[in-house]
Design a protein around this motif. Structure first.
Motif, PDB file in Angstrom:
ATOM      1  N   ILE A  83      24.475 -30.386  17.457  1.00 45.53           N
ATOM      2  CA  ILE A  83      23.027 -30.518  17.190  1.00 45.53           C
ATOM      3  C   ILE A  83      22.798 -30.158  15.734  1.00 45.53           C
ATOM      4  CG2 ILE A  83      20.705 -29.765  17.790  1.00 45.53           C
ATOM      5  CD1 ILE A  83      22.011 -31.204  20.049  1.00 45.53           C
ATOM      6  N   TYR A  84      22.023 -30.983  15.034  1.00 46.50           N
ATOM      7  CA  TYR A  84      21.748 -30.703  13.621  1.00 46.50           C
ATOM      8  C   TYR A  84      20.317 -31.152  13.317  1.00 46.50           C
ATOM      9  CZ  TYR A  84      22.871 -29.944   8.682  1.00 46.50           C
ATOM     10  OH  TYR A  84      22.913 -29.457   7.394  1.00 46.50           O
ATOM     11  N   TYR A  85      19.427 -30.128  13.050  1.00 45.88           N
ATOM     12  CA  TYR A  85      18.037 -30.413  12.701  1.00 45.88           C
ATOM     13  C   TYR A  85      17.819 -30.116  11.222  1.00 45.88           C
ATOM     14  CZ  TYR A  85      16.566 -30.787  17.603  1.00 45.88           C
ATOM     15  OH  TYR A  85      16.395 -31.183  18.896  1.00 45.88           O
ATOM     16  N   GLU A  86      17.073 -30.980  10.575  1.00 48.69           N
ATOM     17  CA  GLU A  86      16.693 -30.761   9.191  1.00 48.69           C
ATOM     18  C   GLU A  86      15.226 -31.164   9.037  1.00 48.69           C
ATOM     19  OE1 GLU A  86      17.984 -32.571   4.964  1.00 48.69           O
ATOM     20  OE2 GLU A  86      19.594 -31.529   6.044  1.00 48.69           O
ATOM     21  N   ASP A  87      14.412 -30.180   8.664  1.00 49.72           N
ATOM     22  CA  ASP A  87      12.963 -30.389   8.532  1.00 49.72           C
ATOM     23  C   ASP A  87      12.372 -30.982   9.793  1.00 49.72           C
ATOM     24  OD1 ASP A  87      13.009 -29.391   5.936  1.00 49.72           O
ATOM     25  OD2 ASP A  87      13.396 -31.373   5.065  1.00 49.72           O
ATOM     26  N   GLY A  88      12.813 -30.448  10.931  1.00 47.14           N
ATOM     27  CA  GLY A  88      12.240 -30.834  12.214  1.00 47.14           C
ATOM     28  C   GLY A  88      12.795 -32.103  12.814  1.00 47.14           C
ATOM     29  N   LYS A  89      13.730 -32.792  12.129  1.00 47.51           N
ATOM     30  CA  LYS A  89      14.292 -34.035  12.643  1.00 47.51           C
ATOM     31  C   LYS A  89      15.781 -33.852  12.954  1.00 47.51           C
ATOM     32  CE  LYS A  89      11.165 -37.071  10.046  1.00 47.51           C
ATOM     33  NZ  LYS A  89      11.109 -38.174   9.046  1.00 47.51           N
ATOM     34  N   GLU A  90      16.160 -34.375  14.116  1.00 47.91           N
ATOM     35  CA  GLU A  90      17.574 -34.332  14.466  1.00 47.91           C
ATOM     36  C   GLU A  90      18.292 -35.476  13.749  1.00 47.91           C
ATOM     37  OE1 GLU A  90      20.663 -34.393  18.278  1.00 47.91           O
ATOM     38  OE2 GLU A  90      18.494 -34.459  18.634  1.00 47.91           O
ATOM     39  N   ILE A  91      19.364 -35.152  13.031  1.00 43.81           N
ATOM     40  CA  ILE A  91      20.118 -36.166  12.288  1.00 43.81           C
ATOM     41  C   ILE A  91      21.605 -36.001  12.593  1.00 43.81           C
ATOM     42  CG2 ILE A  91      18.433 -36.293  10.400  1.00 43.81           C
ATOM     43  CD1 ILE A  91      20.303 -34.518   8.749  1.00 43.81           C
ATOM     44  N   PRO A  92      22.358 -37.103  12.521  1.00 44.66           N
ATOM     45  CA  PRO A  92      23.814 -36.974  12.720  1.00 44.66           C
ATOM     46  C   PRO A  92      24.447 -36.278  11.519  1.00 44.66           C
ATOM     47  CG  PRO A  92      23.249 -39.215  12.077  1.00 44.66           C
ATOM     48  CD  PRO A  92      21.941 -38.507  12.300  1.00 44.66           C
ATOM     49  N   HIS A  93      25.468 -35.511  11.782  1.00 45.44           N
ATOM     50  CA  HIS A  93      26.145 -34.814  10.691  1.00 45.44           C
ATOM     51  C   HIS A  93      27.654 -34.880  10.935  1.00 45.44           C
ATOM     52  CE1 HIS A  93      27.358 -31.692   7.853  1.00 45.44           C
ATOM     53  NE2 HIS A  93      26.137 -31.759   7.338  1.00 45.44           N
ATOM     54  N   PRO A  94      28.430 -35.279   9.940  1.00 51.23           N
ATOM     55  CA  PRO A  94      29.881 -35.410  10.150  1.00 51.23           C
ATOM     56  C   PRO A  94      30.551 -34.054  10.325  1.00 51.23           C
ATOM     57  CG  PRO A  94      29.350 -35.728   7.842  1.00 51.23           C
ATOM     58  CD  PRO A  94      28.038 -35.667   8.569  1.00 51.23           C
ATOM     59  N   SER A  95      31.640 -34.066  11.045  1.00 56.27           N
ATOM     60  CA  SER A  95      32.436 -32.843  11.169  1.00 56.27           C
ATOM     61  C   SER A  95      33.007 -32.479   9.802  1.00 56.27           C
ATOM     62  CB  SER A  95      33.564 -33.063  12.169  1.00 56.27           C
ATOM     63  OG  SER A  95      33.054 -33.398  13.439  1.00 56.27           O
ATOM     64  N   ARG A  96      33.319 -31.202   9.620  1.00 52.19           N
ATOM     65  CA  ARG A  96      33.912 -30.773   8.356  1.00 52.19           C
ATOM     66  C   ARG A  96      34.807 -29.570   8.591  1.00 52.19           C
ATOM     67  NH1 ARG A  96      31.762 -26.132   6.329  1.00 52.19           N
ATOM     68  NH2 ARG A  96      29.644 -25.501   6.920  1.00 52.19           N
ATOM     69  N   ARG A  97      35.694 -29.378   7.661  1.00 52.11           N
ATOM     70  CA  ARG A  97      36.570 -28.212   7.720  1.00 52.11           C
ATOM     71  C   ARG A  97      35.856 -27.019   7.086  1.00 52.11           C
ATOM     72  NH1 ARG A  97      41.660 -29.454   9.301  1.00 52.11           N
ATOM     73  NH2 ARG A  97      42.283 -31.655   9.222  1.00 52.11           N
ATOM     74  N   LEU A  98      36.370 -25.815   7.389  1.00 47.80           N
ATOM     75  CA  LEU A  98      35.771 -24.609   6.825  1.00 47.80           C
ATOM     76  C   LEU A  98      35.883 -24.627   5.307  1.00 47.80           C
ATOM     77  CD1 LEU A  98      36.951 -21.796   9.257  1.00 47.80           C
ATOM     78  CD2 LEU A  98      34.981 -23.309   9.432  1.00 47.80           C
ATOM     79  N   SER A  99      34.791 -24.186   4.649  1.00 45.26           N
ATOM     80  CA  SER A  99      34.760 -24.309   3.188  1.00 45.26           C
ATOM     81  C   SER A  99      34.468 -22.994   2.471  1.00 45.26           C
ATOM     82  CB  SER A  99      33.706 -25.347   2.791  1.00 45.26           C
ATOM     83  OG  SER A  99      32.437 -24.979   3.318  1.00 45.26           O
ATOM     84  N   GLY A 100      34.368 -21.893   3.201  1.00 46.25           N
ATOM     85  CA  GLY A 100      34.158 -20.605   2.544  1.00 46.25           C
ATOM     86  C   GLY A 100      32.708 -20.199   2.394  1.00 46.25           C
ATOM     87  N   GLY A 101      31.781 -20.877   3.075  1.00 45.24           N
ATOM     88  CA  GLY A 101      30.369 -20.559   2.977  1.00 45.24           C
ATOM     89  C   GLY A 101      29.946 -19.498   3.981  1.00 45.24           C
ATOM     90  N   MET A 102      28.627 -19.433   4.189  1.00 43.09           N
ATOM     91  CA  MET A 102      28.092 -18.401   5.076  1.00 43.09           C
ATOM     92  C   MET A 102      28.501 -18.632   6.526  1.00 43.09           C
ATOM     93  SD  MET A 102      24.294 -17.720   3.443  1.00 43.09           S
ATOM     94  CE  MET A 102      23.837 -19.452   3.328  1.00 43.09           C
ATOM     95  N   THR A 103      28.521 -19.906   6.934  1.00 37.87           N
ATOM     96  CA  THR A 103      28.954 -20.213   8.306  1.00 37.87           C
ATOM     97  C   THR A 103      30.388 -19.744   8.519  1.00 37.87           C
ATOM     98  OG1 THR A 103      27.493 -22.134   8.350  1.00 37.87           O
ATOM     99  CG2 THR A 103      29.251 -22.061   9.989  1.00 37.87           C
ATOM    100  N   GLU A 104      31.253 -19.978   7.521  1.00 37.25           N
ATOM    101  CA  GLU A 104      32.639 -19.567   7.631  1.00 37.25           C
ATOM    102  C   GLU A 104      32.758 -18.047   7.711  1.00 37.25           C
ATOM    103  OE1 GLU A 104      31.438 -21.885   5.868  1.00 37.25           O
ATOM    104  OE2 GLU A 104      32.584 -23.686   6.337  1.00 37.25           O
ATOM    105  N   TYR A 105      31.876 -17.339   6.968  1.00 36.44           N
ATOM    106  CA  TYR A 105      31.858 -15.875   7.005  1.00 36.44           C
ATOM    107  C   TYR A 105      31.573 -15.393   8.430  1.00 36.44           C
ATOM    108  CZ  TYR A 105      30.506 -11.075   5.870  1.00 36.44           C
ATOM    109  OH  TYR A 105      30.406  -9.702   5.828  1.00 36.44           O
TER     110      TYR A 105
END
Length: 657
Positions: A83-105
């Motif tokens: 599930i991926y919402y941006e500004d209230g709209k659900e949009i498709p988002h490609p899978s990705r590898r860990l990149s060292g950001g906050m989610t990875e933390y």
């Protein structure tokens, strides 16, 4: 108490009341979500549907205008956004590898992260590099179960600081714990069901496909089994026929963005969204096709092993069916070739064998059929046997360079069958007739070595069917064996009739030849002569120079004698240092002239090595019917004349008295 103090106290009571109300609301929401999650669990095994229902409940408590819920694959270190919402709209988002950001933390620490202001500064202190849009507030919570991170939930606010409270953090953590249990259970059920269906598919293909020996039936069954047991599977099944790779069946592959050659060259093609693996169908060290499967962003090793086994079973089924068909066809062709082979191998005379081969090949519609044998010294092909529209004397003059001249030259160098259905467009053709429109050539091989070529030309375009070509190829194989047998027989025959030292005929061969010459002489009432020749003082020569030089001298004298004879004449080593010559249709006078020429030749042609070795010969002549009517009488007469020449000075020629 001042009025201002009373106002502050009142505001504090209101704030405290609101905080209590917020905490109460969160508690009620948690209880409600927990209750609903219990109800959601077991209603579906589709992770996306389950995640969407959970997200909807979370949205009752927290603003999810900017929100995502991602599953985490620890083997690939990859996030798959459900599930991926941006500004209230659900949009498709490609899978990705860990990149060292906050989610990875959050994933690596297995703990939540709440930042309500100065996100960049906070990240610097934590050693994090934020990616994407600059948020004012950010909250991320890991979804875990039994210490394993299964996913992550994050909410962002791009406009307000202090958008999320510790209660929101606690709320999401509690919800994530419940989600972790549900996701783990759902994933286990989903994986178990998928593996069970794949194992069922594998078992069916392994058990049932070997029941069919017709290739079309085998392929139809495999197609049905895959689509029944794994309806969601995205795959393509390619079958190899000859050099062509053809797509036989496929499913759920309309959006494939890669062509077959690239997949085959790589073996595995991966992007952030998908992985495509081409499993080769190997049978008896050859590839009979490819089973190509598309996976999601990650490829479970267990499933890969299952598909490897499935590809092996498919290959076995296809291979067995083809083997059965080939065996049936081979049996049919063997029946055709059996009769041919039976009478081809019924003779051991090489020319008879070759003539029978061309006769058999001509029966398949050949207008000009030739057996070309390879001259190892010149690396050329010459025609040894022929049947067609041209005189044999003419075609026997033809010589083809191996690898350079004609289709036969090409076949001789490659060792492979070659068919030119239309010679006008063939790069190798070099034919006997302008009428030729098609040609088939087949190598004659003995233990992998090309000894010749069977060439069949036709005046019709595309004259030979597939079955004709297969039978002619089989005929070439049988012919190769027959030629080898005839050659071995000829060699054995020659070895039994040839003197190994001098390389001329031996005494046995002489006995055969003189009896044959006696028959001709009696039939046509004509004379013939024989001459017995002996090297003078050969024993002394051996004692002086040794037996090795003596042997070389014998071989040298044999060559000198041969060089002074006609083609119709015959010379043999009779024994020791004695030679005997047969002179057909030759009376005594002519015999003396011929033998005298040999005597002078030996005298004037010494053996040259490091030294010069000279020798002379004595000879005795006998003529049929003057000196004898049988072989024995002629030999005794010639030997007596030789003895007389020896007693009267040697190096001379005497006539029987």
């Amino acid at each position: 108490m001042s009025r201002e103090s009373m106002k502050r106290k009142k505001r504090s009571r209101i704030t405290s009341k609101r905080s209590s109300e917020t905490e109460y609301d969160h508690t009620l929401a948690e209880l409600e979500i927990s209750r609903r999650l219990d109800r959601v669990f077991g209603t579906t095994y589709d992770l996306k549907k389950l995640a969407r229902r959970i997200t909807k409940r979370i949205g009752k408590v927290i603003d999810i205008s900017n929100f995502y819920f991602a599953l985490y694959d620890h083997r690939e270190r990859r996030l798959d956004f459900i599930i991926y919402y941006e500004d209230g709209k659900e949009i498709p988002h490609p899978s990705r590898r860990l990149s060292g950001g906050m989610t990875e933390y959050v994933i690596e620490r297995k703990q939540s992260l709440l930042i309500n202001r100065d996100i960049k500064g906070h990240c610097r202190r934590l050693g994090i590099t934020p990616y994407g849009r600059d948020a004012k507030s950010w909250l991320g919570v890991p979804v875990t179960f039994r210490g394993e991170v299964l996913g992550v939930i994050t909410v962002q606010d791009y406009y307000n600081e202090d958008a999320f409270s510790k209660d929101d953090d606690r709320f999401l953590r509690n919800v994530a714990a419940k989600i972790g249990m549900v996701l783990w259970s759902t994933r286990q059920v989903e994986e178990s069901r998928r593996r069970a269906s794949l194992f069922r598919l594998l078992a069916q293909v392994a058990k049932q496909s070997t029941r069919y020996l017709n290739l079309d039936q085998v392929l139809r069954y495999i197609d049905k089994a895959i689509k029944t047991n794994a309806p969601e599977l995205s795959f393509r099944l390619y079958i190899k026929t000859g050099d062509q790779l053809n797509l036989y069946t496929h499913a759920n592959d309309r959006d494939w963005k890669i062509d077959l050659p690239m997949i085959l060259s790589l073996g595995r093609y991966s992007t952030e969204e998908e992985t495509i693996i081409a499993f080769p169908l190997n049978w008896r060290r050859s590839i009979v096709g490819f089973f190509t499967v598309r996976f999601g962003p990650f490829t479970p090793k267990e499933e890969v092993r299952i598909f490897e086994s499935l590809a092996d079973q498919i290959a076995i089924a296809i291979g067995n069916a083809r083997l059965f068909q080939e065996t049936k066809e081979r049996a049919r062709r063997l029946n055709i070739a059996f009769d041919i082979g039976r009478w081809i191998t019924s003779t051991l005379e090489l020319d008879d064998v070759l003539n029978r081969i061309v006769d058999a090949a001509a029966g398949f519609g050949g207008n000009n059929v030739a057996i070309l044998l390879k001259d190892e010294k010149t690396d050329e092909l010459y025609i040894r046997a022929y049947k067609g529209d041209f005189p044999l004397e003419k075609v026997k003059k033809i010589r083809l360079k191996v690898g350079k001249d004609g289709i036969s030259g090409h076949v001789a160098i490659t060792g492979q069958d070659y068919y030119a259905p239309d010679i006008t467009v063939d790069p190798y053709f070099f034919g006997l007739s302008k009428k030729t429109r098609s040609e088939a050539s087949f190598p004659l091989k003995i233990r992998g070595r090309v000894i010749g070529v069977l060439s069949v030309e036709s005046y019709r375009k595309d004259a030979f069917s597939r079955e004709d070509l297969m039978t002619l190829s089989l005929l070439a194989s049988v012919a190769s064996v027959a030629i080898e047998n005839a050659s071995l027989y000829q060699q054995t025959k020659e070895l039994s009739l040839i003197d190994p030292l001098t390389k001329i005929a031996n005494r046995r061969h002489f006995n055969i030849m003189i009896e044959s010459e006696l028959l001709h002489a009696r039939r046509f009432s004509r004379p013939f002569s024989i001459a017995m020749l002996d090297l003078d003082h050969f024993k002394d020569f051996n004692d002086r120079f040794g037996h090795l030089i003596g042997d070389r001298l014998l071989a040298h004298v044999a060559k000198v004698i041969e060089s002074h004879l006609r083609e119709v004449d015959f010379v043999a080593r009779y024994g020791g240092e004695e030679f005997i010559v047969v002179l057909p249709a030759t009376d005594t006078t002519d015999a003396v002239t011929a033998i005298e020429r040999i005597r002078k030749g030996v005298e004037l042609t010494p053996l040259r090595r490091k030294k010069i070795y000279r020798i002379t010969i004595s000879a005795g002549i006998a003529t049929y019917p003057i000196h004898g009517l049988t072989a024995k009488e002629l030999i005794v007469a010639a030997d007596s004349a030789l003895y007389y020449a020896k007693r009267h000075g040697r190096n001379r020629v005497e006539i029987s008295s």
